[in-house]
Structure formats: structure tokens, C-alpha cells
Design an enzyme around this catalytic site. Structure first.
Site, PDB file in Angstrom:
ATOM      1  N   HIS A 166       0.625  -1.240   0.053  1.00  0.00           N
ATOM      2  CA  HIS A 166       0.033   0.041   0.084  1.00  0.00           C
ATOM      3  C   HIS A 166       0.726   1.285  -0.016  1.00  0.00           C
ATOM      4  O   HIS A 166       1.892   1.458   0.533  1.00  0.00           O
ATOM      5  CB  HIS A 166      -0.831  -0.050   1.127  1.00  0.00           C
ATOM      6  CG  HIS A 166      -0.580   0.126   2.621  1.00  0.00           C
ATOM      7  ND1 HIS A 166      -0.365   1.138   3.298  1.00  0.00           N
ATOM      8  CD2 HIS A 166      -0.357  -1.053   3.477  1.00  0.00           C
ATOM      9  CE1 HIS A 166       0.303   0.856   4.579  1.00  0.00           C
ATOM     10  NE2 HIS A 166       0.341  -0.578   4.405  1.00  0.00           N
ATOM     11  N   ASP A 178       6.139   1.215   6.384  1.00  0.00           N
ATOM     12  CA  ASP A 178       4.993   0.947   6.554  1.00  0.00           C
ATOM     13  C   ASP A 178       4.264   1.777   5.509  1.00  0.00           C
ATOM     14  O   ASP A 178       3.705   2.868   5.988  1.00  0.00           O
ATOM     15  CB  ASP A 178       4.205   0.881   7.838  1.00  0.00           C
ATOM     16  CG  ASP A 178       2.647   0.560   7.675  1.00  0.00           C
ATOM     17  OD1 ASP A 178       2.233  -0.027   6.692  1.00  0.00           O
ATOM     18  OD2 ASP A 178       2.073   0.754   8.719  1.00  0.00           O
ATOM     19  N   GLU A 213      -5.112   1.500   2.267  1.00  0.00           N
ATOM     20  CA  GLU A 213      -5.090   0.401   3.159  1.00  0.00           C
ATOM     21  C   GLU A 213      -5.243   0.767   4.654  1.00  0.00           C
ATOM     22  O   GLU A 213      -6.278   0.320   5.382  1.00  0.00           O
ATOM     23  CB  GLU A 213      -3.681  -0.378   3.311  1.00  0.00           C
ATOM     24  CG  GLU A 213      -3.591  -1.747   3.996  1.00  0.00           C
ATOM     25  CD  GLU A 213      -3.371  -1.589   5.433  1.00  0.00           C
ATOM     26  OE1 GLU A 213      -3.387  -2.615   6.382  1.00  0.00           O
ATOM     27  OE2 GLU A 213      -2.861  -0.518   5.821  1.00  0.00           O
ATOM     28  N   GLU A 214      -4.930   2.029   4.975  1.00  0.00           N
ATOM     29  CA  GLU A 214      -4.922   2.318   6.476  1.00  0.00           C
ATOM     30  C   GLU A 214      -6.347   3.204   6.901  1.00  0.00           C
ATOM     31  O   GLU A 214      -6.526   3.209   7.972  1.00  0.00           O
ATOM     32  CB  GLU A 214      -3.829   3.422   6.745  1.00  0.00           C
ATOM     33  CG  GLU A 214      -2.265   3.120   6.418  1.00  0.00           C
ATOM     34  CD  GLU A 214      -1.689   2.208   7.544  1.00  0.00           C
ATOM     35  OE1 GLU A 214      -2.438   1.712   8.263  1.00  0.00           O
ATOM     36  OE2 GLU A 214      -0.494   2.027   7.537  1.00  0.00           O
ATOM     37  N   GLU A 240       3.774  -6.176   3.981  1.00  0.00           N
ATOM     38  CA  GLU A 240       3.647  -5.242   4.896  1.00  0.00           C
ATOM     39  C   GLU A 240       4.877  -4.993   5.798  1.00  0.00           C
ATOM     40  O   GLU A 240       5.584  -5.594   5.657  1.00  0.00           O
ATOM     41  CB  GLU A 240       2.445  -5.867   5.763  1.00  0.00           C
ATOM     42  CG  GLU A 240       1.055  -5.277   5.263  1.00  0.00           C
ATOM     43  CD  GLU A 240       0.853  -4.100   5.646  1.00  0.00           C
ATOM     44  OE1 GLU A 240       1.995  -3.135   6.115  1.00  0.00           O
ATOM     45  OE2 GLU A 240      -0.307  -3.207   5.356  1.00  0.00           O
ATOM     46  N   HIS A 313       3.763   3.141  12.835  1.00  0.00           N
ATOM     47  CA  HIS A 313       2.623   3.799  12.761  1.00  0.00           C
ATOM     48  C   HIS A 313       3.055   5.177  13.620  1.00  0.00           C
ATOM     49  O   HIS A 313       2.439   5.992  14.475  1.00  0.00           O
ATOM     50  CB  HIS A 313       1.303   3.544  13.468  1.00  0.00           C
ATOM     51  CG  HIS A 313       0.691   2.708  12.284  1.00  0.00           C
ATOM     52  ND1 HIS A 313      -0.665   2.186  12.512  1.00  0.00           N
ATOM     53  CD2 HIS A 313       1.021   2.221  11.157  1.00  0.00           C
ATOM     54  CE1 HIS A 313      -0.812   1.410  11.465  1.00  0.00           C
ATOM     55  NE2 HIS A 313       0.181   1.449  10.374  1.00  0.00           N
TER      56      HIS A 313
HETATM   57 ZN   LIG Z   1       0.656  -1.010   6.337  1.00  0.00          ZN
END
Ligand SMILES: [Zn+2]
Ligand SMILES: *[C@@H]1O[C@H](CO)[C@@H](O)[C@H](O)[C@H]1NC(C)=O
Length: 909
Positions: A166, A178, A213-214, A240, A313
Site C-alpha cells: 500500500h 509501512d 489500506e490504512e 507489509e 505508525h
Molecule cells: Zn501497512
């Protein structure tokens, strides 16, 4: 052979000398497994091998892609301008790639290769339950970029392999790992495949650069349900990242064929155990894999970078923090999979056969000693039965009486072995409780994944020792026998439950079997005195220790950082303490026999060991009780929302955290002191519900934690994760001449605003129903959420709304600039008893709404305040630039705050 009394085994080396003799194994094996655990290949800079001139994966290129996305473009939260820019940039790249590919094919006319690209746009909705909550997602105009490589024939396009990564990142994180690194990996993989002269894919490879995706997997849902090539997908490989270091872990593998495919990667790292742990749901996370499973019914592999998950994140998920070699390793493994899966049988199984779709996997697999092992559940059962039988035979053969009845004598030793496990779990958990409740130091181990071993390891051993106290007459050999039988039985029992992780017990039991059998043959086992040799330990202990320490490294790397985001009320300390006892029991299955080796001959040894171990346990408790859980690279997660409620005109600062470390209240109090409105001007302080601001110390209201439940809309942008939060709410001062840019009355075309309305509104009093289209208009706001109570009979979100009057949550994510969405509803007009509000009109619903200011996210939108083109910032951004600097200074950089400017309200429609 074993009845011969062996002189050597009768010799009595003391406890300490024995331990010293075994120390090369006790120290060497965990060190070796650590070296193995952290191994990564040398990163390559060049895109072409300088000697052969062949294309190769270049880590430098991958990291450059990640840098462009995460730094030049920035925080790509769906709905933001940067999110759109990221998509544009990638579309440029992909277009160039296609041109290069076409050029190359033209130059080599015999090459059967076709490169196709798509830019998909679409809207849709899906139900997305998570963390035990029912939730709906809707999206408008979101995009995906798709590349397909085939040999140009319909036959090759009929069955394809999908590779997914993503492009977007979540609420303020630059997402270098990520998942920008995986975008780079896919781009490099495409280049190398295309430039490999002989590569003509028998089966097409579809690359999905998914751009949402998030926002809860909207991009993969869009692809799976609407893209023209989706129905050709037979298997999926999902890439991922939830961390920035180490080998990527295969944590979901859902068919035998795909596990078999994975066995061809150069450096496999994955076990059925990781798969079992992930599918238990304890990790609280999910990937696009779920959408492919659900909407395409395909099997596949889900892989992610998991080391150093502290940065997952977070703001510090930047290229600089990605360990060298990570991208090289991940990309080479992925490339090997693609070469394998796209080639014709017999080189690979025809992926056409994978149409059977998703079934619960029934294959045991693990990487061990540089090799990848796999066998079916039925083979596993046979092997484990055979081992159990062999274990019984070996135990009888090395017992005083050869009759099977002697197994009865093993009752007590078996209890001792089980007690040891229970004792060790209790021991470590008592220390966890002491740290948390007595010393007030939960999470003391947080900033180092491995440090819990130091804190809880001795306590686990102490617990196991104390548990042996009730037993008085066990021989070492009996304890060994019992351990062997317990491990063999566990292997079989757990496998019979259909859990592949049973392999761990099988390997342990097999190792114990070999140790005992070999030393018995050598005459080193004395049946008469009930003793085994030190060599028995040397032979039997290494493999369990290797497995136990490898499991410990991986499990702690995943779970220790996870405790920083599982909520303040989660029993984090007990979770980690239990993990230590479990991996300890796996790594040291011979603990009990070893203790009884000395206890049988010297009754006082247990007392002494307990005293010594108690002292050894106390030292780390003392050390950890003065340790700070967080530092600048292992930060505390703090969530901050500045919310303007356009219905009441109130402005609030909401603060929350997701861990159980102490002193968050203190930070909240300091923030309140610094930024809150003085209590006398706090709007409508009088009719505030109790709990908001309960008491007043001097001039500063002391914020009290607020109860989070389904009906509190304050944190709906994070629903249902919000249910795990313990938030605080602080009133903010507002200038009397402030004119809200969000009130829909003051703003029409081209401005910003937030309004909910009902269109096509038809009340059917006879049927007792009302049908309407709920329209949400939100220019300048993203990630809007509405929550309302209603008895929904029908809607366009799914086919089965719950048949009752209840709370519904609908979240939206859309492309930059898409500012309206809607949902069609048919509701039952509630009877008065259903609603608290008896004044409402026929079927009127009260809609709570909230959204994020596209230009109000910090630090994602920091750039808006900088440079020549700096804008007049909104209230949120203005506050955040000072608040963030203040938090940074106040906490010494130990906090990563996610700051969101929100606009909310409630409206009857
Ligand atoms: Zn991710
Ligand atoms: C905004 O105010 C309304 C009316 O008091 C209230 O019902 C709603 O919960 C508030 N929303 C938020 C997010 O504070």
C-alpha cells in the site's frame, strides 16, 4: 544394555561444576540463535551486477522510492493532498516503466512479454468488523494503480498471482517502512522481471499498488470487488511492515501450494507458530490479506517486517531508521516467489489449481537450520504417534521393571513437571503484579524487547523451583521420563486439535528421545540409581534451547512494543511475564530432571537453590523499578484531538494514551495548566456532566478520565480502537470574535463546512418506516464518521443490518477533494420507548458526526506553516505547533503525539 551400572554416571559432580560444564551450550546456543535471528544479507547498491551485467535487486533504489514517498511527498493519509500527490508520482513511474517495457519488447521481437497498467478509481462500502466491534466503511473516488506482466496470451492472463503493497500511510506517520518500502520492492521486482531476458511468465503477475489500506482496507476492497483483472487472481502475496528491522516474517500462509512456493525463497523466515499466533487475533491487527481472502476467496502469503515495532505508525518510521539489508532480503525473497509462481509446471505447481480458494491450512512448516520443512497435518499425526510410542518404549526400556505397568510410577514425576510449569507462570506473574501494583512501575521493560527475560526469567525459575518442594522421592531419570512423555503427549494432543504449532513439542520431545537413547546405548544411563549423564543433557538440550531462544526473540520483538498500544487497562505486564515462562518452558524442558539430579542425592540443594534464586530475582526487580519505560526511540504514544463542536460552539482538547505506564495524568494536568481555558470562562461549565471537570485545584481544573463506550462520539475517528483508550477532555478558550469556518450556514460553495441532511425522505406511517438518503457534506474534512441510533431495516452498506434499535458507526475515507458521501437507509420508526428523546419527529434520527481537518494534522501538515507560501493556519494547526514543541520539551522527546484537528457536531435529521 541400560541395566549395566555405569561408573561414570554414578560420579557426583556438584551443581555448579555441572552447570559450568554445560555452559558452552547454555550460552552458545542462544548466542548462535541470536546471530541467526538477526542475519540479513549485504544490501546492494547497483541495479546491475558489475560482472555479469544482469539486473539485480538494488536496495538503494528501493530506499530511494521510500524516501521520495515519505519525505519529498510526506504523510500520505488517505484524503490528504499528499495522498493524491503520492498517487500521481507513482502513476508517472508506472507509466515510464510501461514505456521502457514496450521499448524493450520491441527490441527483442521473440520475447513474449506484455506490460499493462491501470489507474483504477472507484467508490464503495463494506462492513469491517474489528476488535469485536461492528463497523462500516464507505469510500468515494479512491484509487489503485495496477500493473500486469504476462506473456501476452489470454492463457497466461487467465490465472494470475497478485502482489500487493500500500502506497498510503496512516494518520500522521510518513510510513517509510509501512508501507513505502514495499512499494519500492514491487517496483524493483517489476524491473528485474522485465529485464530478465528469458522470463516469459506462464502465469501473469498482477502488482497492486493500493492507495487506501490504512483507512481500513478500502483500496484492496476496491480492487477485489471492482477491478477487471481481480477475477483472474488465484493467489496473493501481501507485503507489509509493522517495524523497521530484521527479516520479514511470513505470518500467514493459507494453502499447501503457497507454503510450497515459499520454500523456494532464498532466506525463509516463518513458522506455522507465527501463523497460529496471528490467527488467534491477539495481535489486534489485520492486513489487506483479509480483503483478498474475503472477496476473492484466494489463498496466499502474508509477510511483514516486524523488528523494532516501536516505530510502527509513528513519526520516526523514516528511511533513516530502516535497517540496512531489510529491503534487500524482503525483495529477493519476493522476487524468488514471483519467478517460481509465474513459471510453468513442472517447475511450479500450476496456480490454476488454486481456484479451490480459502481453506484452513493443514500444513506444518518452519524454517530450521537454513532449511524449510513442511509436512501435512496427517503426516504430523503419524509422526507424533510414532514418537509417543517410541517414547513409551524407551521409557520402559530404561526403567527398573520392563513392564508397561512401571508407567504408573511416573505419576509423581509427571506432576512435578506440570507443577514446574505452573510454578514458573506463577513466579513471573507475581513479579509482574509486584512491579505494577506494589512498586507502581508497570512496563518497566518497555524500551528493550529482550529485557523482560532479565526481569521475569529468574522469577520463572524460582517459581519452578518452589513448585518442586512437595515432591520428595523422584529420581532424575524418572523426571526425565516424565518430561519426555509430557512433551510427546502435548505434541500429539495439540496436533489432534488441528494446531500446527504442536511441532515445537514434537521437536523438543524428539530431541529428548535422542539424548536419552544415545546415552543409554553408550551405557551412560543408570537405571539402578535413576541417573542420566551430563552428556544426555548436552545432546538433548541444544535443540530445545535453540527453538526456545528463537521463539523468545521473535515473540518479545512482537509483543513488547505491542504493549505500548493495547490500551491502559490491558494486563501488559502479565502478558509479557507469561510469555517469558512459556518460552522458558520450551527452551529448558530439562529443568526438572536437572534439579532432581542433585536434589535426590542432596536434600538441601533445593532449599539453597531457592534462596539463591530469590536473591537473583530481587536484583532485577530493584534495577527495573528505577527504569523509565520510554526514551526517544521507544516512545509513548499519545493521541491528541482538538475538537470544535459546531453544534455547541465549544472547543476541547482531548488527550489519550494506549499504554498502562504511570504518570499520563500528570502530563494531562500540565497540558491543562498550560493550554486550558480558565474555569470561569469554560463554556457552560455548570451543566457539564460530572466527570468532565470534577474538581478545581487553584485555578486549574483537574481533568478526570472519561468513560469510553459505544455512545461517546468524542473519539469516533479512532473507533473502535477508541474503546481501548482512557481519554481526558480539557476545555479550550475561544476568542469571542471567532467565526467558525465550519458552520455550514456561514459557508457555501467552495468553502469548508460540515452538514448532514436527509434527501428523498419518505415517511410511511402505515408501515412504520422511513426511507431516506443521508447526505454528509464535508469540504475540508476527511475521515468523517457518523454514529447514530436506529433500527435499520435496509441500507446499502450490507445485506444484514442488525434487526434491532442500536448504535451504528459508519466511517468514510475518500480521495482528496471528494467532499460528499451518502448512505441509503430504510429505518423502522422507533416507538417512544426506544428513544430517550420523545420530542423527535417521526423517525427522526440524531446523527453524531466528526471529521479531521485536512489541513489540521500535525506533524503531517507542518509544511503549511513554513516557507514563503505559509498560510494563515487554522486554530488546530496553530495550537499544535506550540503544543507539540511543549510536549517535546516537557517529556524530553519520550512522547510521540499524534495531533488531529477535528470538527464535530450532532444534528437531528
Ligand atoms: Zn501497512
Ligand atoms: C457536540 O455537541 C453535541 C450537542 O451537545 C453532542 O451531542 C455531541 O456529542 C458533541 N460531539 C462531540 C464530538 O463532542
Amino acid at each position: 544394555m541400560t541395566s549395566n551400572y555405569s561408573r561414570r554416571s554414578g560420579q557426583k559432580l556438584g551443581f555448579i561444576p555441572s552447570l559450568l560444564l554445560l555452559s558452552p551450550i547454555l550460552i552458545g546456543v542462544p548466542l548462535y540463535s541470536y546471530k541467526h535471528h538477526i542475519y540479513l544479507p549485504e544490501p546492494l547498491h547497483e541495479q546491475y551486477d558489475p560482472v555479469t551485467n544482469l539486473s539485480q535487486i538494488s536496495e538503494s533504489r528501493i530506499l530511494e522510492v521510500s524516501r521520495i514517498l515519505s519525505e519529498d511527498i510526506g504523510f500520505r493519509t488517505p484524503g490528504t493532498r499528499e495522498h493524491a500527490l503520492g498517487e500521481d508520482w507513482l502513476w508517472d513511474q508506472v507509466t515510464k516503466m510501461k514505456d521502457d517495457c514496450d521499448e524493450l519488447v520491441k527490441k527483442t521481437p521473440h520475447r513474449h512479454l506484455e506490460c499493462e497498467i491501470w489507474r483504477q478509481k472507484g467508490s464503495g462500502s463494506h462492513r469491517f468488523d474489528m476488535m469485536g466491534a461492528r463497523l462500516y466503511k464507505t469510500y468515494v473516488n479512491l484509487g489503485n494503480i495496477v500493473v500486469r506482466l504476462s506473456n501476452g496470451t489470454d492463457a497466461s492472463k487467465e490465472h494470475s498471482v497478485l502482489v500487493n503493497a500500500h502506497l498510503d500511510s496512516t494518520l500522521p506517520t510518513p510510513g517509510a517502512a509501512d508501507d513505502a518500502i514495499c512499494v519500492g520492492i514491487m517496483m524493483e521486482a517489476i524491473r528485474v522481471l522485465v529485464e530478465s531476458k528469458d522470463w516469459e511468465p506462464k502465469h501473469a503477475v498482477v502488482f497492486l499498488f493500493n492507495n487506501a489500506e490504512e483507512s481500513l482496507q478500502d483500496g484492496s476492497h476496491l480492487f477485489s470487488t471492482q477491478h477487471e483483472v481481480a477475477t483472474t487472481v488465484r493467489a496473493v502475496i501481501n507485503l507489509e511492515a509493522a517495524g523497521t528491522t530484521g527479516r520479514e516474517l511470513l505470518f500467514q500462509a493459507t494453502s499447501k501450494e503457497m507454503i510450497e512456493a515459499y520454500s523456494h525463497v532464498p532466506r525463509p523466515f516463518g513458522t506455522v507458530i507465527a501463523n497460529d499466533v496471528f490467527s488467534s487475533g491477539i495481535i489486534l491487527s489485520d492486513t489487506d490479506f483479509r480483503q483478498f481472502q474475503q472477496y476473492l476467496g484466494v489463498t496466499g502469503l502474508d509477510m511483514a517486517i516486524v523488528g523494532n515495532s516501536y516505530l510502527y505508525h509513528m513519526r520516526k518510521d523514516v528511511v533513516e531508521n530502516i535497517q540496512p539489508g531489510v529491503a534487500q532480503n524482503f525483495a529477493e525473497n519476493t522476487l524468488a516467489l514471483l519467478f517460481y509462481l509465474s513459471s510453468p509446471p513442472p517447475t511450479s505447481p500450476s496456480i490454476a489449481s488454486l481456484t479451490a480458494g480459502y481453506t484452513k491450512p493443514s500444513t506444518v512448516y518452519f524454517a530450521l537450520f537454513g532449511k524449510f520443512w513442511m509436512y501435512s497435518f496427517s503426516t504430523a499425526k503419524l509422526m507424533y504417534v510414532a514418537l509417543l510410542v517410541d517414547a513409551v518404549v524407551l521409557v520402559t526400556a530404561t526403567s527398573k521393571s520392563r513392564r508397561l505397568g512401571t508407567l504408573g510410577a511416573l505419576c509423581k514425576p509427571t506432576l512435578a513437571v506440570l507443577f514446574a510449569f505452573v510454578g514458573s507462570v506463577l513466579g513471573s506473574n507475581v513479579v509482574a503484579l509486584v512491579m505494577k501494583y506494589v512498586l507502581g512501575k508497570p512496563l518497566s521493560w518497555f524500551r528493550n524487547e529482550y529485557s523482560p527475560m532479565v526481569l521475569y526469567g529468574p522469577a520463572a525459575a524460582l517459581g519452578a523451583l518452589v513448585s518442586q518442594y512437595p515432591f520428595t522421592t523422584i529420581t532424575e531419570l524418572q523426571a526425565y521420563h516424565a518430561t519426555l512423555l509430557v512433551q510427546s503427549c502435548l505434541a500429539l494432543a495439540i496436533q489432534l486439535l488441528g494446531i500446527g504449532s504442536a511441532a515445537l513439542f514434537f521437536l523438543n520431545a524428539a530431541s529428548l528421545w535422542v539424548g536419552l537413547a544415545v546415552t543409554a546405548i553408550l551405557g551412560l544411563v543408570s537405571v539402578r540409581t535413576g541417573r542420566v549423564s551430563l552428556l544426555t543433557y548436552a545432546l538433548a538440550a541444544s535443540l530445545p534451547l535453540f527453538l526456545g531462544s528463537s521463539s523468545a526473540y521473535l515473540t518479545l520483538e512482537v509483543f513488547v512494543p505491542l504493549t505500548g498500544r493495547i490500551g491502559a487497562d490491558a494486563p501488559a505486564d502479565n502478558l509479557i511475564a507469561s510469555i517469558i515462562s512459556i518460552v522458558g518452558a520450551l527452551g529448558f524442558p530439562l529443568f526438572v530432571p536437572f534439579v532432581w539430579r542433585f536434589q535426590t542425592s542432596n536434600k538441601r540443594i533445593l532449599n539453597r537453590l531457592i534462596v539463591v534464586m530469590a536473591l537473583v530475582t530481587a536484583i532485577p526487580i530493584a534495577v527495573f523499578s528505577v527504569r523509565e519505560p520510554f526514551d526517544t526511540m521507544h516512545q509513548k504514544r499519545v493521541y491528541v484531538m482538538r475538537t470544535e463542536n459546531i453544534t455547541t460552539g465549544e472547543h476541547h482538547l482531548h488527550l489519550s494514551t494506549s499504554d498502562g505506564a504511570p504518570s499520563f495524568e500528570h502530563l494531562v494536568y500540565e497540558v491543562a495548566k498550560e493550554f486550558s481555558a480558565p474555569p470561569m470562562v469554560a463554556p457552560s461549565a455548570a451543566n457539564r456532566s460530572s466527570g468532565d471537570i470534577a474538581s478545581v485545584a487553584g485555578d486549574i481544573p483537574i481533568p478526570e478520565p472519561i468513560l469510553m463506550d459505544w455512545y461517546n462520539s468524542d473519539w469516533d475517528p479512532m473507533f473502535p480502537f477508541s474503546l481501548f483508550l482512557t481519554p481526558y477532555k480539557i476545555p479550550l478558550p475561544v476568542h469571542t470574535d471567532y467565526i467558525s469556518p465550519w458552520s455550514s450556514k456561514s459557508n457555501q460553495e467552495g468553502g469548508t463546512g460540515f452538514a448532514i441532511s436527509a434527501v428523498d425522505d419518505i415517511v410511511d406511517l402505515e408501515a412504520g418506516t422511513r426511507s431516506l438518503k443521508l447526505v454528509i457534506w464535508h469540504p475540508g474534512l476527511i475521515w468523517t464518521v457518523i454514529a447514530f441510533d436506529a433500527h435499520v431495516l435496509k441500507w446499502n452498506l450490507d445485506d444484514e443490518p442488525p434487526n434491532e434499535y442500536t448504535r451504528h458507526h459508519i466511517k468514510e475515507a475518500s480521495y482528496y477533494g471528494s467532499d460528499t458521501w451518502s448512505v441509503d437507509l430504510l429505518i423502522q420508526i422507533p416507538t417512544v420507548s426506544d428513544t430517550k428523546d420523545s420530542n423527535s419527529g417521526a423517525g427522526e434520527i440524531l446523527v453524531n458526526f466528526i471529521g479531521l481537518e485536512e489541513e489540521g494534522m500535525w506533524p503531517g501538515k507542518k509544511a503549511l506553516l513554513e516557507g514563503k507560501n505559509a498560510k494563515q493556519p487554522g486554530l488546530a494547526l496553530k495550537l499544535f505547533s506550540t503544543l507539540d514543541a511543549w510536549i517535546e520539551k516537557e517529556t524530553g522527546g519520550k512522547v510521540d503525539a499524534l495531533l488531529l484537528g477535528c470538527v464535530a457536531g450532532a444534528q437531528h435529521v
